[in-house]
Design a protein around this motif. Structure first.
Motif, PDB file in Angstrom:
ATOM      1  N   ALA A   1       0.842  -1.210   0.000  1.00  0.00           N
ATOM      2  CA  ALA A   1       0.000   0.000   0.000  1.00  0.00           C
ATOM      3  C   ALA A   1       0.874   1.257   0.000  1.00  0.00           C
ATOM      4  CB  ALA A   1      -0.915  -0.006   1.223  1.00  0.00           C
ATOM      5  N   ALA A   2       1.921   1.254   0.787  1.00  0.00           N
ATOM      6  CA  ALA A   2       2.835   2.409   0.835  1.00  0.00           C
ATOM      7  C   ALA A   2       3.594   2.542  -0.478  1.00  0.00           C
ATOM      8  CB  ALA A   2       3.803   2.233   2.005  1.00  0.00           C
ATOM      9  N   LEU A   3       3.951   1.409  -1.065  1.00  0.00           N
ATOM     10  CA  LEU A   3       4.637   1.438  -2.369  1.00  0.00           C
ATOM     11  C   LEU A   3       3.718   2.056  -3.422  1.00  0.00           C
ATOM     12  CD1 LEU A   3       6.745  -1.425  -3.911  1.00  0.00           C
ATOM     13  CD2 LEU A   3       5.025  -0.342  -5.269  1.00  0.00           C
ATOM     14  N   VAL A   4       2.456   1.662  -3.404  1.00  0.00           N
ATOM     15  CA  VAL A   4       1.493   2.217  -4.369  1.00  0.00           C
ATOM     16  C   VAL A   4       1.333   3.720  -4.152  1.00  0.00           C
ATOM     17  CG1 VAL A   4      -0.941   2.212  -5.063  1.00  0.00           C
ATOM     18  CG2 VAL A   4       0.263   0.038  -4.697  1.00  0.00           C
ATOM     19  N   GLN A   5       1.215   4.135  -2.895  1.00  0.00           N
ATOM     20  CA  GLN A   5       1.048   5.556  -2.596  1.00  0.00           C
ATOM     21  C   GLN A   5       2.270   6.359  -3.066  1.00  0.00           C
ATOM     22  OE1 GLN A   5      -1.621   7.088  -1.740  1.00  0.00           O
ATOM     23  NE2 GLN A   5      -0.489   9.040  -1.845  1.00  0.00           N
ATOM     24  N   ARG A   6       3.461   5.840  -2.798  1.00  0.00           N
ATOM     25  CA  ARG A   6       4.695   6.542  -3.196  1.00  0.00           C
ATOM     26  C   ARG A   6       4.816   6.584  -4.716  1.00  0.00           C
ATOM     27  NH1 ARG A   6       7.765  10.430  -3.305  1.00  0.00           N
ATOM     28  NH2 ARG A   6      10.048  10.160  -3.207  1.00  0.00           N
TER      29      ARG A   6
ATOM     30  N   LYS B   1      -1.167  -2.839 -10.867  1.00  0.00           N
ATOM     31  CA  LYS B   1      -2.629  -2.680 -10.979  1.00  0.00           C
ATOM     32  C   LYS B   1      -3.194  -1.699  -9.950  1.00  0.00           C
ATOM     33  CE  LYS B   1      -6.938  -5.188 -11.514  1.00  0.00           C
ATOM     34  NZ  LYS B   1      -7.709  -6.305 -10.956  1.00  0.00           N
ATOM     35  N   PRO B   2      -2.837  -1.817  -8.643  1.00  0.00           N
ATOM     36  CA  PRO B   2      -3.391  -0.833  -7.684  1.00  0.00           C
ATOM     37  C   PRO B   2      -2.931   0.604  -7.955  1.00  0.00           C
ATOM     38  CG  PRO B   2      -1.843  -2.357  -6.601  1.00  0.00           C
ATOM     39  CD  PRO B   2      -2.071  -2.876  -7.966  1.00  0.00           C
ATOM     40  N   LEU B   3      -1.772   0.756  -8.582  1.00  0.00           N
ATOM     41  CA  LEU B   3      -1.351   2.113  -8.967  1.00  0.00           C
ATOM     42  C   LEU B   3      -2.281   2.654 -10.049  1.00  0.00           C
ATOM     43  CD1 LEU B   3       0.519   4.590  -9.217  1.00  0.00           C
ATOM     44  CD2 LEU B   3       1.949   3.224 -10.773  1.00  0.00           C
ATOM     45  N   TYR B   4      -2.607   1.819 -11.047  1.00  0.00           N
ATOM     46  CA  TYR B   4      -3.501   2.250 -12.123  1.00  0.00           C
ATOM     47  C   TYR B   4      -4.880   2.624 -11.541  1.00  0.00           C
ATOM     48  CZ  TYR B   4       0.089   0.006 -15.026  1.00  0.00           C
ATOM     49  OH  TYR B   4       1.289  -0.375 -15.597  1.00  0.00           O
ATOM     50  N   GLU B   5      -5.344   1.837 -10.580  1.00  0.00           N
ATOM     51  CA  GLU B   5      -6.632   2.146  -9.942  1.00  0.00           C
ATOM     52  C   GLU B   5      -6.562   3.494  -9.214  1.00  0.00           C
ATOM     53  OE1 GLU B   5      -7.910  -2.561  -9.340  1.00  0.00           O
ATOM     54  OE2 GLU B   5      -6.799  -1.499  -7.744  1.00  0.00           O
ATOM     55  N   ALA B   6      -5.412   3.771  -8.595  1.00  0.00           N
ATOM     56  CA  ALA B   6      -5.240   5.047  -7.873  1.00  0.00           C
ATOM     57  C   ALA B   6      -5.160   6.224  -8.851  1.00  0.00           C
ATOM     58  CB  ALA B   6      -3.976   4.978  -7.016  1.00  0.00           C
TER      59      ALA B   6
ATOM     60  N   ALA C   1      -5.011  -2.762 -17.774  1.00  0.00           N
ATOM     61  CA  ALA C   1      -4.930  -1.308 -17.558  1.00  0.00           C
ATOM     62  C   ALA C   1      -6.250  -0.611 -17.905  1.00  0.00           C
ATOM     63  CB  ALA C   1      -3.792  -0.733 -18.396  1.00  0.00           C
ATOM     64  N   ARG C   2      -6.948  -1.118 -18.897  1.00  0.00           N
ATOM     65  CA  ARG C   2      -8.246  -0.513 -19.235  1.00  0.00           C
ATOM     66  C   ARG C   2      -9.231  -0.721 -18.082  1.00  0.00           C
ATOM     67  NH1 ARG C   2      -9.138   1.358 -24.410  1.00  0.00           N
ATOM     68  NH2 ARG C   2      -7.674   0.669 -26.050  1.00  0.00           N
ATOM     69  N   GLN C   3      -9.280  -1.944 -17.551  1.00  0.00           N
ATOM     70  CA  GLN C   3     -10.229  -2.233 -16.475  1.00  0.00           C
ATOM     71  C   GLN C   3      -9.862  -1.483 -15.192  1.00  0.00           C
ATOM     72  OE1 GLN C   3     -10.309  -6.545 -16.267  1.00  0.00           O
ATOM     73  NE2 GLN C   3     -11.898  -6.654 -17.866  1.00  0.00           N
ATOM     74  N   ALA C   4      -8.558  -1.364 -14.903  1.00  0.00           N
ATOM     75  CA  ALA C   4      -8.116  -0.734 -13.646  1.00  0.00           C
ATOM     76  C   ALA C   4      -8.149   0.795 -13.730  1.00  0.00           C
ATOM     77  CB  ALA C   4      -6.695  -1.196 -13.315  1.00  0.00           C
ATOM     78  N   TRP C   5      -7.998   1.343 -14.948  1.00  0.00           N
ATOM     79  CA  TRP C   5      -7.816   2.797 -15.071  1.00  0.00           C
ATOM     80  C   TRP C   5      -8.554   3.391 -16.260  1.00  0.00           C
ATOM     81  CZ3 TRP C   5      -2.191   4.789 -16.437  1.00  0.00           C
ATOM     82  CH2 TRP C   5      -2.228   6.155 -16.768  1.00  0.00           C
ATOM     83  N   LEU C   6      -8.154   3.032 -17.472  1.00  0.00           N
ATOM     84  CA  LEU C   6      -8.517   3.796 -18.660  1.00  0.00           C
ATOM     85  C   LEU C   6     -10.018   3.814 -18.950  1.00  0.00           C
ATOM     86  CD1 LEU C   6      -5.492   2.518 -20.749  1.00  0.00           C
ATOM     87  CD2 LEU C   6      -5.702   4.729 -19.572  1.00  0.00           C
TER      88      LEU C   6
END
Ligand code: 6PG
Length: 243
Positions: free
Chosen positions: A12-17, A47-52, A85-90
């Motif tokens: 989670a911290a890695l994704v936030q950073r 994937k969680p970065l793309y969602e963020a 990436a489309r499902q998580a973000w685009l």
């Protein structure tokens, strides 16, 4: 090269950073050049970065999304990096369709697909012969074998230095991938590496002496910024390299 290694407490911290760094680079690029070009990696870690990123209010008309590598499967395949990436973000944001630049896995064959994508990048970045595109942000992952993008240990793709895009080979499965010169042309490269299973390869990648062809992520020495973001499970006990 400006190299930074950060070990974050958990995923989670890695994704936030990584979100902070990516957004900062995207804003800087839009300020400096009126648009931002970002290349995505596949696998599970980003994937969680793309969602963020999808939750951000960005000027999507100024954001252009590319891929650094792709599995040679149809875009609706569960193995498709584009689909992930489309499902998580685009698919969640108002980004113009023409700003999304997937690797063409519906080409006649992988070689043709690599050539098509290379031609597309040359046109988009208005490259002269022999030039490589400078992505504003290039997101990379690393496998537990030390591969990155679809540049696998001891494969021919590692030797390709006169192409922008080439064909990768994962245990006989074709992939489309940026070549090393393209990866090393990026203005900002961000590795996201998570999980204890990556420790052994990371130790070799960060070692002062090790075989680059056995641990291809060692070849990533970009002219621009290089960030290694590791979670504690991956980075624990590692002799971190000089910055
Ligand atoms: C791919 C990737 C690949 C990935 C690593 C790490 O298409 O598989 O681009 O290079 O980044 O395999 O994958 P994980 O994040 O799932 O560990």
């Amino acid at each position: 090269m400006h190299k930074k290694v950060e070990v974050l407490p958990d995923l989670a911290a890695l994704v936030q950073r990584s979100l902070e760094l990516t957004l900062a680079q995207m804003h800087n690029a839009i300020q400096a050049r009126g648009l931002c070009t970002i290349a995505l990696s596949g696998g599970s870690t980003p994937k969680p970065l793309y969602e963020a990123i999808a939750a951000q209010a960005l000027p999507w008309e100024k954001v252009h999304v590319f891929w650094g590598d792709e599995r040679y499967v149809p875009p609706d395949s569960p193995d498709s990096n584009q689909r992930m990436a489309r499902q998580a973000w685009l698919d969640k944001v108002e980004i113009p369709a023409e700003n999304i630049h997937p690797m063409p896995t519906n080409a006649a064959d992988p070689t043709d697909a690599a050539l098509q994508y290379e031609t597309h990048l040359k046109e988009f970045f208005q490259l002269k012969s022999g030039e490589f595109p400078a992505l504003d942000v290039n997101l990379l992952g690393m496998g537990d074998d030390g591969h990155t993008a679809s540049l696998f240990p001891h494969t021919a793709a590692l030797q390709i230095c006169d192409r922008i895009v080439t064909v990768g080979n994962k245990d006989g499965q074709p992939r489309i991938t940026f070549t090393l010169p393209t990866i090393n042309q990026a203005r900002c490269t961000i590795f996201l590496v998570s999980g204890a299973n990556k420790q052994a390869a990371l130790a070799q990648v960060f070692a002062s002496v090790a075989d680059d062809y056995t641990y291809p992520a060692r070849f990533v020495q970009p002219q621009g910024e290089l960030w290694w973001l590791l979670d504690r499970a991956a980075g624990q006990g590692l002799q971190l390299p000089e910055e």
